[in-house]
Design a protein around this motif. Structure first.
Motif, PDB file in Angstrom:
ATOM      1  N   ALA A   1       0.686  -1.277   0.098  1.00 57.88           N
ATOM      2  CA  ALA A   1      -0.236  -0.046   0.131  1.00 57.88           C
ATOM      3  C   ALA A   1       0.936   1.220   0.061  1.00 57.88           C
ATOM      4  O   ALA A   1       0.729   2.245  -0.672  1.00 57.88           O
ATOM      5  CB  ALA A   1      -0.831   0.123   1.163  1.00 57.88           C
ATOM      6  N   ASP A   2       2.102   1.013   0.601  1.00 60.35           N
ATOM      7  CA  ASP A   2       2.890   2.285   0.766  1.00 60.35           C
ATOM      8  C   ASP A   2       3.405   2.607  -0.457  1.00 60.35           C
ATOM      9  O   ASP A   2       3.269   3.608  -0.993  1.00 60.35           O
ATOM     10  CB  ASP A   2       4.008   2.113   1.862  1.00 60.35           C
ATOM     11  CG  ASP A   2       3.732   2.167   3.247  1.00 60.35           C
ATOM     12  OD1 ASP A   2       2.602   2.611   3.493  1.00 60.35           O
ATOM     13  OD2 ASP A   2       4.454   1.614   3.975  1.00 60.35           O
ATOM     14  N   ALA A   3       3.860   1.530  -1.336  1.00 57.73           N
ATOM     15  CA  ALA A   3       4.374   1.805  -2.661  1.00 57.73           C
ATOM     16  C   ALA A   3       3.280   2.147  -3.697  1.00 57.73           C
ATOM     17  O   ALA A   3       3.781   3.149  -4.552  1.00 57.73           O
ATOM     18  CB  ALA A   3       4.999   0.426  -2.829  1.00 57.73           C
ATOM     19  N   GLY A   4       2.094   1.983  -3.247  1.00 58.77           N
ATOM     20  CA  GLY A   4       1.158   2.290  -4.192  1.00 58.77           C
ATOM     21  C   GLY A   4       0.642   3.857  -4.158  1.00 58.77           C
ATOM     22  O   GLY A   4       0.677   4.479  -5.053  1.00 58.77           O
ATOM     23  N   VAL A   5       0.578   4.220  -2.734  1.00 59.55           N
ATOM     24  CA  VAL A   5       0.632   5.622  -2.390  1.00 59.55           C
ATOM     25  C   VAL A   5       1.847   6.309  -3.122  1.00 59.55           C
ATOM     26  O   VAL A   5       1.738   7.586  -3.637  1.00 59.55           O
ATOM     27  CB  VAL A   5       0.486   5.749  -0.914  1.00 59.55           C
ATOM     28  CG1 VAL A   5       0.470   7.368  -0.628  1.00 59.55           C
ATOM     29  CG2 VAL A   5      -0.705   5.263  -0.472  1.00 59.55           C
ATOM     30  N   LEU A   6       3.021   5.933  -3.097  1.00 63.70           N
ATOM     31  CA  LEU A   6       4.134   6.676  -3.381  1.00 63.70           C
ATOM     32  C   LEU A   6       4.202   6.635  -4.963  1.00 63.70           C
ATOM     33  O   LEU A   6       4.591   7.762  -5.621  1.00 63.70           O
ATOM     34  CB  LEU A   6       5.485   5.965  -2.877  1.00 63.70           C
ATOM     35  CG  LEU A   6       5.619   6.098  -1.400  1.00 63.70           C
ATOM     36  CD1 LEU A   6       6.659   5.344  -0.868  1.00 63.70           C
ATOM     37  CD2 LEU A   6       5.853   7.661  -1.069  1.00 63.70           C
ATOM     38  N   ARG A   7       3.599   5.926  -5.670  1.00 62.11           N
ATOM     39  CA  ARG A   7       3.612   5.631  -7.116  1.00 62.11           C
ATOM     40  C   ARG A   7       2.397   6.553  -7.534  1.00 62.11           C
ATOM     41  O   ARG A   7       2.770   7.437  -8.593  1.00 62.11           O
ATOM     42  CB  ARG A   7       3.498   4.249  -7.597  1.00 62.11           C
ATOM     43  CG  ARG A   7       3.104   4.111  -9.071  1.00 62.11           C
ATOM     44  CD  ARG A   7       4.096   4.297 -10.115  1.00 62.11           C
ATOM     45  NE  ARG A   7       4.806   3.057 -10.236  1.00 62.11           N
ATOM     46  CZ  ARG A   7       6.024   3.167 -10.605  1.00 62.11           C
ATOM     47  NH1 ARG A   7       6.485   3.951 -10.986  1.00 62.11           N
ATOM     48  NH2 ARG A   7       6.662   1.737 -10.465  1.00 62.11           N
ATOM     49  N   HIS A   8       1.361   6.522  -7.165  1.00 62.79           N
ATOM     50  CA  HIS A   8       0.173   6.990  -7.880  1.00 62.79           C
ATOM     51  C   HIS A   8      -0.050   8.307  -6.979  1.00 62.79           C
ATOM     52  O   HIS A   8      -0.694   9.225  -7.518  1.00 62.79           O
ATOM     53  CB  HIS A   8      -0.634   6.175  -7.649  1.00 62.79           C
ATOM     54  CG  HIS A   8      -0.597   4.893  -8.358  1.00 62.79           C
ATOM     55  ND1 HIS A   8      -0.926   4.823  -9.683  1.00 62.79           N
ATOM     56  CD2 HIS A   8      -0.542   3.517  -8.013  1.00 62.79           C
ATOM     57  CE1 HIS A   8      -0.664   3.503 -10.139  1.00 62.79           C
ATOM     58  NE2 HIS A   8      -0.460   2.909  -9.046  1.00 62.79           N
ATOM     59  N   GLY A   9       0.536   8.458  -5.714  1.00 62.22           N
ATOM     60  CA  GLY A   9       0.143   9.655  -5.174  1.00 62.22           C
ATOM     61  C   GLY A   9       1.117  10.743  -5.240  1.00 62.22           C
ATOM     62  O   GLY A   9       0.999  12.048  -5.288  1.00 62.22           O
ATOM     63  N   LEU A  10       2.508  10.326  -5.282  1.00 62.44           N
ATOM     64  CA  LEU A  10       3.572  11.198  -5.391  1.00 62.44           C
ATOM     65  C   LEU A  10       4.146  10.958  -6.994  1.00 62.44           C
ATOM     66  O   LEU A  10       5.180  11.927  -7.179  1.00 62.44           O
ATOM     67  CB  LEU A  10       4.728  10.703  -4.507  1.00 62.44           C
ATOM     68  CG  LEU A  10       4.297  11.557  -2.746  1.00 62.44           C
ATOM     69  CD1 LEU A  10       3.008  11.016  -2.300  1.00 62.44           C
ATOM     70  CD2 LEU A  10       5.538  11.174  -2.199  1.00 62.44           C
ATOM     71  N   GLY A  11       3.872  10.092  -7.808  1.00 61.09           N
ATOM     72  CA  GLY A  11       4.564   9.958  -8.745  1.00 61.09           C
ATOM     73  C   GLY A  11       5.777   9.511  -9.018  1.00 61.09           C
ATOM     74  O   GLY A  11       6.521   9.689  -9.785  1.00 61.09           O
ATOM     75  N   LEU A  12       6.355   8.513  -7.672  1.00 57.76           N
ATOM     76  CA  LEU A  12       7.532   8.053  -7.842  1.00 57.76           C
ATOM     77  C   LEU A  12       8.137   6.941  -8.425  1.00 57.76           C
ATOM     78  O   LEU A  12       6.951   5.989  -8.451  1.00 57.76           O
ATOM     79  CB  LEU A  12       8.077   7.969  -6.255  1.00 57.76           C
ATOM     80  CG  LEU A  12       8.022   9.021  -5.477  1.00 57.76           C
ATOM     81  CD1 LEU A  12       8.242   8.841  -3.864  1.00 57.76           C
ATOM     82  CD2 LEU A  12       8.682  10.132  -5.826  1.00 57.76           C
ATOM     83  N   GLY A  13       9.148   6.596  -8.998  1.00 55.17           N
ATOM     84  CA  GLY A  13       9.449   5.377  -9.600  1.00 55.17           C
ATOM     85  C   GLY A  13      10.060   4.354  -8.282  1.00 55.17           C
ATOM     86  O   GLY A  13      10.250   4.819  -7.391  1.00 55.17           O
ATOM     87  N   ALA A  14      10.280   3.132  -8.898  1.00 60.99           N
ATOM     88  CA  ALA A  14      10.684   2.142  -7.838  1.00 60.99           C
ATOM     89  C   ALA A  14      12.058   2.624  -7.159  1.00 60.99           C
ATOM     90  O   ALA A  14      12.312   2.324  -5.818  1.00 60.99           O
ATOM     91  CB  ALA A  14      11.066   0.920  -8.664  1.00 60.99           C
ATOM     92  N   LYS A  15      13.029   3.213  -7.950  1.00 61.40           N
ATOM     93  CA  LYS A  15      14.246   3.788  -7.232  1.00 61.40           C
ATOM     94  C   LYS A  15      13.952   4.659  -6.042  1.00 61.40           C
ATOM     95  O   LYS A  15      14.480   4.669  -5.014  1.00 61.40           O
ATOM     96  CB  LYS A  15      15.229   4.131  -8.216  1.00 61.40           C
ATOM     97  CG  LYS A  15      16.485   4.696  -7.476  1.00 61.40           C
ATOM     98  CD  LYS A  15      17.564   5.017  -8.503  1.00 61.40           C
ATOM     99  CE  LYS A  15      18.863   5.345  -7.846  1.00 61.40           C
ATOM    100  NZ  LYS A  15      18.942   5.585  -6.561  1.00 61.40           N
ATOM    101  N   ASP A  16      13.216   5.699  -6.536  1.00 59.40           N
ATOM    102  CA  ASP A  16      12.816   6.699  -5.543  1.00 59.40           C
ATOM    103  C   ASP A  16      11.890   6.141  -4.265  1.00 59.40           C
ATOM    104  O   ASP A  16      12.179   6.759  -3.099  1.00 59.40           O
ATOM    105  CB  ASP A  16      11.970   7.936  -6.248  1.00 59.40           C
ATOM    106  CG  ASP A  16      12.888   8.652  -7.282  1.00 59.40           C
ATOM    107  OD1 ASP A  16      14.193   8.707  -6.819  1.00 59.40           O
ATOM    108  OD2 ASP A  16      12.421   9.280  -8.002  1.00 59.40           O
ATOM    109  N   ILE A  17      11.234   5.091  -4.758  1.00 58.66           N
ATOM    110  CA  ILE A  17      10.384   4.474  -3.479  1.00 58.66           C
ATOM    111  C   ILE A  17      11.295   3.878  -2.467  1.00 58.66           C
ATOM    112  O   ILE A  17      11.196   3.928  -1.606  1.00 58.66           O
ATOM    113  CB  ILE A  17       9.415   3.566  -3.996  1.00 58.66           C
ATOM    114  CG1 ILE A  17       8.177   4.300  -4.979  1.00 58.66           C
ATOM    115  CG2 ILE A  17       8.693   2.584  -3.027  1.00 58.66           C
ATOM    116  CD1 ILE A  17       7.214   3.532  -5.536  1.00 58.66           C
ATOM    117  N   ALA A  18      12.285   3.068  -3.172  1.00 57.50           N
ATOM    118  CA  ALA A  18      13.277   2.669  -2.413  1.00 57.50           C
ATOM    119  C   ALA A  18      14.136   3.316  -1.636  1.00 57.50           C
ATOM    120  O   ALA A  18      14.449   3.080  -0.277  1.00 57.50           O
ATOM    121  CB  ALA A  18      14.112   1.538  -3.380  1.00 57.50           C
TER     122      ALA A  18
END
Length: 185
Positions: free
Chosen positions: A112-129
């Protein structure tokens, strides 16, 4: 003010509170500069209230500062992320949950965190990591785990709310969106 061992350069960030100088570790100041805006944007997505998001992030960073020596021995990003998530959970117990936080009722923890970071903040996998304090492969795993839930109408509605918030320009800047392709495609 403290001085470091290399040439006497200032090795701390001075702050003043009611006439009292307080010095913060330079590394902690850099951590706050690197992650602070994204922490606030994530907290705003979860809480739906700017003042509550700011308060939760301030409390989380204050707690991280107290744990800073131990965090440096582990992973400051991972420790900071766990503290932020705990602070947000505490804040959410005392308020109605906004639609953008529905993902955390429908999808488990890190996915869920990854989903929020992707769709809410527009981050890619490296930035999420980087933000969550894990390796890119683990962030991609969580993104793929999240994407398995995208067929659900409730999850789709929550994602649409996150995307609308981001497109509408509401909330603090989260940094430039990543140009990285979505996990798995």
């Amino acid at each position: 003010m403290s001085r470091d061992d290399v040439g006497g350069a200032d090795a701390s960030l001075p702050l003043e509170f009611s006439g009292i100088d307080v010095s913060l570790p330079l590394e902690f100041g850099a951590f706050c500069m690197l992650h602070g805006a994204r922490y606030r944007a994530y907290a705003l997505c979860r809480l739906g209230d700017g003042a509550a998001a700011e308060h939760a992030v301030r409390c989380a960073l204050g707690e991280l500062l107290v744990a800073w020596p131990a965090a440096l021995k582990l992973s400051p990003s991972a420790v900071g992320w766990r503290i932020l998530r705990r602070r947000l959970a505490m804040s959410l117990r005392a308020r109605p949950r906004p639609i953008t936080d529905a993902l955390h009722r429908l999808v488990s923890g890190p996915a869920a965190d990854a989903g929020v970071l992707r769709h809410g903040l527009g981050l890619g996998a490296k930035d999420i990591a980087d933000l969550m304090g894990c390796d890119t492969e683990r962030a991609m795993y969580w993104l793929m785990a999240f994407e398995r839930h995208l067929g659900s109408a409730d999850v789709e509605a929550a994602v649409a709310a996150l995307r609308a918030r981001r497109r509408g320009g509401r909330g603090p800047a989260a940094g430039a969106p990543s140009r990285e392709p979505a996990a798995g495609g």
